[in-house]
Design a protein around this motif. Structure first.
Motif, PDB file in Angstrom:
ATOM      1  N   GLY A 210      -3.069  12.164  11.384  1.00 37.97           N
ATOM      2  CA  GLY A 210      -2.319  13.413  11.523  1.00 37.97           C
ATOM      3  C   GLY A 210      -1.671  13.862  10.232  1.00 37.97           C
ATOM      4  O   GLY A 210      -0.517  14.267  10.207  1.00 37.97           O
ATOM      5  N   VAL A 211      -2.405  13.777   9.129  1.00 36.49           N
ATOM      6  CA  VAL A 211      -1.870  14.169   7.830  1.00 36.49           C
ATOM      7  C   VAL A 211      -1.852  15.688   7.724  1.00 36.49           C
ATOM      8  O   VAL A 211      -2.865  16.341   7.892  1.00 36.49           O
ATOM      9  CB  VAL A 211      -2.729  13.573   6.695  1.00 36.49           C
ATOM     10  CG1 VAL A 211      -2.154  13.960   5.340  1.00 36.49           C
ATOM     11  CG2 VAL A 211      -2.804  12.056   6.835  1.00 36.49           C
ATOM     12  N   SER A 212      -0.697  16.273   7.464  1.00 33.97           N
ATOM     13  CA  SER A 212      -0.589  17.726   7.356  1.00 33.97           C
ATOM     14  C   SER A 212      -1.258  18.229   6.086  1.00 33.97           C
ATOM     15  O   SER A 212      -1.274  17.549   5.065  1.00 33.97           O
ATOM     16  CB  SER A 212       0.887  18.154   7.371  1.00 33.97           C
ATOM     17  OG  SER A 212       1.481  17.801   8.592  1.00 33.97           O
ATOM     18  N   VAL A 213      -1.806  19.431   6.162  1.00 32.12           N
ATOM     19  CA  VAL A 213      -2.484  20.030   5.025  1.00 32.12           C
ATOM     20  C   VAL A 213      -1.470  20.733   4.131  1.00 32.12           C
ATOM     21  O   VAL A 213      -0.729  21.600   4.584  1.00 32.12           O
ATOM     22  CB  VAL A 213      -3.549  21.038   5.500  1.00 32.12           C
ATOM     23  CG1 VAL A 213      -4.171  21.757   4.311  1.00 32.12           C
ATOM     24  CG2 VAL A 213      -4.619  20.328   6.313  1.00 32.12           C
TER      25      VAL A 213
ATOM     26  N   ALA B 200      -5.154   9.734   2.125  1.00 30.41           N
ATOM     27  CA  ALA B 200      -4.486   9.089   3.253  1.00 30.41           C
ATOM     28  C   ALA B 200      -5.421   8.175   4.030  1.00 30.41           C
ATOM     29  O   ALA B 200      -5.012   7.118   4.502  1.00 30.41           O
ATOM     30  CB  ALA B 200      -3.912  10.155   4.190  1.00 30.41           C
ATOM     31  N   ASN B 201      -6.660   8.573   4.177  1.00 31.31           N
ATOM     32  CA  ASN B 201      -7.611   7.799   4.967  1.00 31.31           C
ATOM     33  C   ASN B 201      -9.021   8.186   4.542  1.00 31.31           C
ATOM     34  O   ASN B 201      -9.216   9.061   3.695  1.00 31.31           O
ATOM     35  CB  ASN B 201      -7.394   8.027   6.466  1.00 31.31           C
ATOM     36  CG  ASN B 201      -7.281   9.509   6.798  1.00 31.31           C
ATOM     37  OD1 ASN B 201      -8.127  10.307   6.420  1.00 31.31           O
ATOM     38  ND2 ASN B 201      -6.217   9.878   7.508  1.00 31.31           N
ATOM     39  N   LEU B 202      -9.997   7.550   5.156  1.00 32.66           N
ATOM     40  CA  LEU B 202     -11.386   7.769   4.763  1.00 32.66           C
ATOM     41  C   LEU B 202     -11.856   9.186   5.068  1.00 32.66           C
ATOM     42  O   LEU B 202     -12.625   9.777   4.291  1.00 32.66           O
ATOM     43  CB  LEU B 202     -12.286   6.753   5.470  1.00 32.66           C
ATOM     44  CG  LEU B 202     -13.700   6.579   4.895  1.00 32.66           C
ATOM     45  CD1 LEU B 202     -13.643   6.177   3.423  1.00 32.66           C
ATOM     46  CD2 LEU B 202     -14.470   5.548   5.710  1.00 32.66           C
ATOM     47  N   SER B 203     -11.389   9.761   6.175  1.00 37.34           N
ATOM     48  CA  SER B 203     -11.806  11.130   6.501  1.00 37.34           C
ATOM     49  C   SER B 203     -11.218  12.133   5.519  1.00 37.34           C
ATOM     50  O   SER B 203     -11.873  13.116   5.156  1.00 37.34           O
ATOM     51  CB  SER B 203     -11.389  11.485   7.939  1.00 37.34           C
ATOM     52  OG  SER B 203      -9.985  11.447   8.085  1.00 37.34           O
TER      53      SER B 203
ATOM     54  N   GLU C 238       0.824  -1.201   0.000  1.00 33.42           N
ATOM     55  CA  GLU C 238       0.000   0.000   0.000  1.00 33.42           C
ATOM     56  C   GLU C 238       0.860   1.254   0.000  1.00 33.42           C
ATOM     57  O   GLU C 238       0.575   2.210  -0.725  1.00 33.42           O
ATOM     58  CB  GLU C 238      -0.912  -0.012   1.242  1.00 33.42           C
ATOM     59  CG  GLU C 238      -2.032   1.002   1.222  1.00 33.42           C
ATOM     60  CD  GLU C 238      -1.619   2.315   1.863  1.00 33.42           C
ATOM     61  OE1 GLU C 238      -2.226   3.346   1.556  1.00 33.42           O
ATOM     62  OE2 GLU C 238      -0.680   2.286   2.679  1.00 33.42           O
ATOM     63  N   TYR C 239       1.949   1.250   0.771  1.00 35.52           N
ATOM     64  CA  TYR C 239       2.821   2.417   0.772  1.00 35.52           C
ATOM     65  C   TYR C 239       3.608   2.516  -0.526  1.00 35.52           C
ATOM     66  O   TYR C 239       3.934   3.614  -0.973  1.00 35.52           O
ATOM     67  CB  TYR C 239       3.786   2.386   1.960  1.00 35.52           C
ATOM     68  CG  TYR C 239       4.542   3.690   2.096  1.00 35.52           C
ATOM     69  CD1 TYR C 239       3.909   4.828   2.579  1.00 35.52           C
ATOM     70  CD2 TYR C 239       5.875   3.795   1.697  1.00 35.52           C
ATOM     71  CE1 TYR C 239       4.577   6.039   2.673  1.00 35.52           C
ATOM     72  CE2 TYR C 239       6.553   5.004   1.783  1.00 35.52           C
ATOM     73  CZ  TYR C 239       5.897   6.114   2.274  1.00 35.52           C
ATOM     74  OH  TYR C 239       6.552   7.313   2.361  1.00 35.52           O
ATOM     75  N   TRP C 240       3.855   1.382  -1.159  1.00 30.63           N
ATOM     76  CA  TRP C 240       4.527   1.408  -2.463  1.00 30.63           C
ATOM     77  C   TRP C 240       3.688   2.184  -3.469  1.00 30.63           C
ATOM     78  O   TRP C 240       4.224   2.932  -4.287  1.00 30.63           O
ATOM     79  CB  TRP C 240       4.756  -0.028  -2.952  1.00 30.63           C
ATOM     80  CG  TRP C 240       5.368  -0.118  -4.317  1.00 30.63           C
ATOM     81  CD1 TRP C 240       6.684  -0.058  -4.653  1.00 30.63           C
ATOM     82  CD2 TRP C 240       4.652  -0.290  -5.551  1.00 30.63           C
ATOM     83  NE1 TRP C 240       6.855  -0.184  -6.012  1.00 30.63           N
ATOM     84  CE2 TRP C 240       5.629  -0.331  -6.589  1.00 30.63           C
ATOM     85  CE3 TRP C 240       3.306  -0.423  -5.882  1.00 30.63           C
ATOM     86  CZ2 TRP C 240       5.268  -0.492  -7.926  1.00 30.63           C
ATOM     87  CZ3 TRP C 240       2.953  -0.582  -7.207  1.00 30.63           C
ATOM     88  CH2 TRP C 240       3.932  -0.610  -8.218  1.00 30.63           C
ATOM     89  N   THR C 241       2.362   2.033  -3.434  1.00 27.18           N
ATOM     90  CA  THR C 241       1.503   2.775  -4.355  1.00 27.18           C
ATOM     91  C   THR C 241       1.615   4.280  -4.113  1.00 27.18           C
ATOM     92  O   THR C 241       1.533   5.072  -5.051  1.00 27.18           O
ATOM     93  CB  THR C 241       0.031   2.344  -4.216  1.00 27.18           C
ATOM     94  OG1 THR C 241      -0.463   2.678  -2.906  1.00 27.18           O
ATOM     95  CG2 THR C 241      -0.125   0.846  -4.443  1.00 27.18           C
ATOM     96  N   ILE C 242       1.806   4.679  -2.853  1.00 27.77           N
ATOM     97  CA  ILE C 242       1.966   6.105  -2.557  1.00 27.77           C
ATOM     98  C   ILE C 242       3.290   6.612  -3.098  1.00 27.77           C
ATOM     99  O   ILE C 242       3.375   7.720  -3.642  1.00 27.77           O
ATOM    100  CB  ILE C 242       1.864   6.350  -1.040  1.00 27.77           C
ATOM    101  CG1 ILE C 242       0.460   6.004  -0.536  1.00 27.77           C
ATOM    102  CG2 ILE C 242       2.208   7.799  -0.697  1.00 27.77           C
ATOM    103  CD1 ILE C 242       0.281   6.184   0.956  1.00 27.77           C
ATOM    104  N   GLU C 243       4.343   5.815  -2.963  1.00 29.70           N
ATOM    105  CA  GLU C 243       5.652   6.238  -3.463  1.00 29.70           C
ATOM    106  C   GLU C 243       5.675   6.321  -4.990  1.00 29.70           C
ATOM    107  O   GLU C 243       6.365   7.170  -5.561  1.00 29.70           O
ATOM    108  CB  GLU C 243       6.738   5.265  -2.983  1.00 29.70           C
ATOM    109  CG  GLU C 243       7.067   5.391  -1.509  1.00 29.70           C
ATOM    110  CD  GLU C 243       8.314   4.612  -1.156  1.00 29.70           C
ATOM    111  OE1 GLU C 243       8.387   3.420  -1.523  1.00 29.70           O
ATOM    112  OE2 GLU C 243       9.218   5.186  -0.537  1.00 29.70           O
ATOM    113  N   VAL C 244       4.931   5.460  -5.656  1.00 29.48           N
ATOM    114  CA  VAL C 244       4.925   5.434  -7.121  1.00 29.48           C
ATOM    115  C   VAL C 244       4.023   6.517  -7.692  1.00 29.48           C
ATOM    116  O   VAL C 244       4.374   7.183  -8.678  1.00 29.48           O
ATOM    117  CB  VAL C 244       4.482   4.048  -7.641  1.00 29.48           C
ATOM    118  CG1 VAL C 244       4.299   4.074  -9.157  1.00 29.48           C
ATOM    119  CG2 VAL C 244       5.511   2.991  -7.265  1.00 29.48           C
TER     120      VAL C 244
END
Length: 258
Positions: free
Chosen positions: A217-220, A86-89, A44-50
């Motif tokens: 805690g994802v920064s904007v 990052a997440n559902l919210s 899952e994190y690999w998809t974010i890096e790609v």
């Protein structure tokens, strides 16, 4: 002999909320892509890096780092980052803002222009983030830059007359066909100025306070928001299919215009 009166036919009821097909497809695409969170954590994190936007990916110094995706990711990540959340919210927050503003823009532009517009504003947001976060390793993801662009595009015509926030499809369709305000006149419209003040104020608060969203805690990435917003505001005329009218600008200045 008088014939019995026939009951008047009932007018068909409009659904409370109808979304343009292009926006429905866009939201469903975001939701389908978000199913990647069901993958094993490493994949899952690999998809974010790609597919996420990583400023460090464009570092040409000796401190440059290799990232998955290679040279191709340097191109596609300018757009693909906007399809990840990052997440559902995080996803829900962006979709919530897309419902009114994205609906207005999708109705006005049509599918092809709408999807291209969302891609262009995503690119503008990525460029703003790259300039302000040079050498940043953390990936940026989320549709906020495109959502901001849709907000900016909507204010070019939403405050003329009619309301793009109406729950009636007929009202929304009529409002989407109103000739847009010239940018110079739009920036003198009190309602537009009030909207701009609130929007920039919120983003300044995000920037100064380093506010985070979501349970993780994802920064904007507020600079990306501003990049997308300015792109939507300034490039609106390149996408707008509705002919301009001098009369619309005069109507916008009237006290009862909305």
């Amino acid at each position: 002999m008088d014939s019995p009166e026939q009951p008047a036919p009932e007018s068909p009821r409009e659904p409370i909320l109808t979304l343009p097909g292009a926006l429905t497809v866009y939201v469903l695409l975001l939701a389908a892509i978000h199913l990647r969170v069901l993958l094993p954590p490493q994949l899952e994190y690999w998809t974010i890096e790609v597919f996420g936007f990583i400023p460090k990916r464009y570092d040409s110094t000796l401190l440059a780092m290799p990232f998955p995706g290679g040279s191709g990711a340097k191109l596609w990540s300018f757009v693909t980052y906007s399809l990840l959340h990052a997440n559902l919210s995080h996803l829900g927050f962006n979709v919530l803002w897309l419902l009114p503003f994205g609906s207005a823009v999708a109705r006005r532009f049509g599918p092809a222009r709408f999807f291209l517009f969302m891609a262009v504003t995503a690119i503008a947001g990525a460029l703003a983030h790259l300039i302000s976060h040079e050498h940043e390793v953390a990936p940026m993801i989320g549709a906020s830059a495109s959502v901001s662009g849709a907000m900016a595009a909507a204010i070019r015509f939403a405050f003329v007359h009619g309301s793009f926030l109406s729950f009636r499809q007929g009202d929304a369709d009529a409002a989407s066909q109103v000739p847009a305000l010239p940018l110079s006149r739009a920036l003198r419209n009190p309602r537009v100025l009030a909207f701009l003040g609130i929007w920039f104020g919120v983003n300044i608060i995000f920037g100064i306070g380093s506010i985070a969203i979501g349970v993780d805690g994802v920064s904007v990435a507020w600079q990306a928001h501003i990049g997308g917003f300015f792109a939507g505001l300034l490039l609106f005329s390149l996408f707008d299919p509705v002919p301009r009218s001098g009369r619309s600008a005069a109507d916008a200045a009237s006290p009862d215009a909305f």
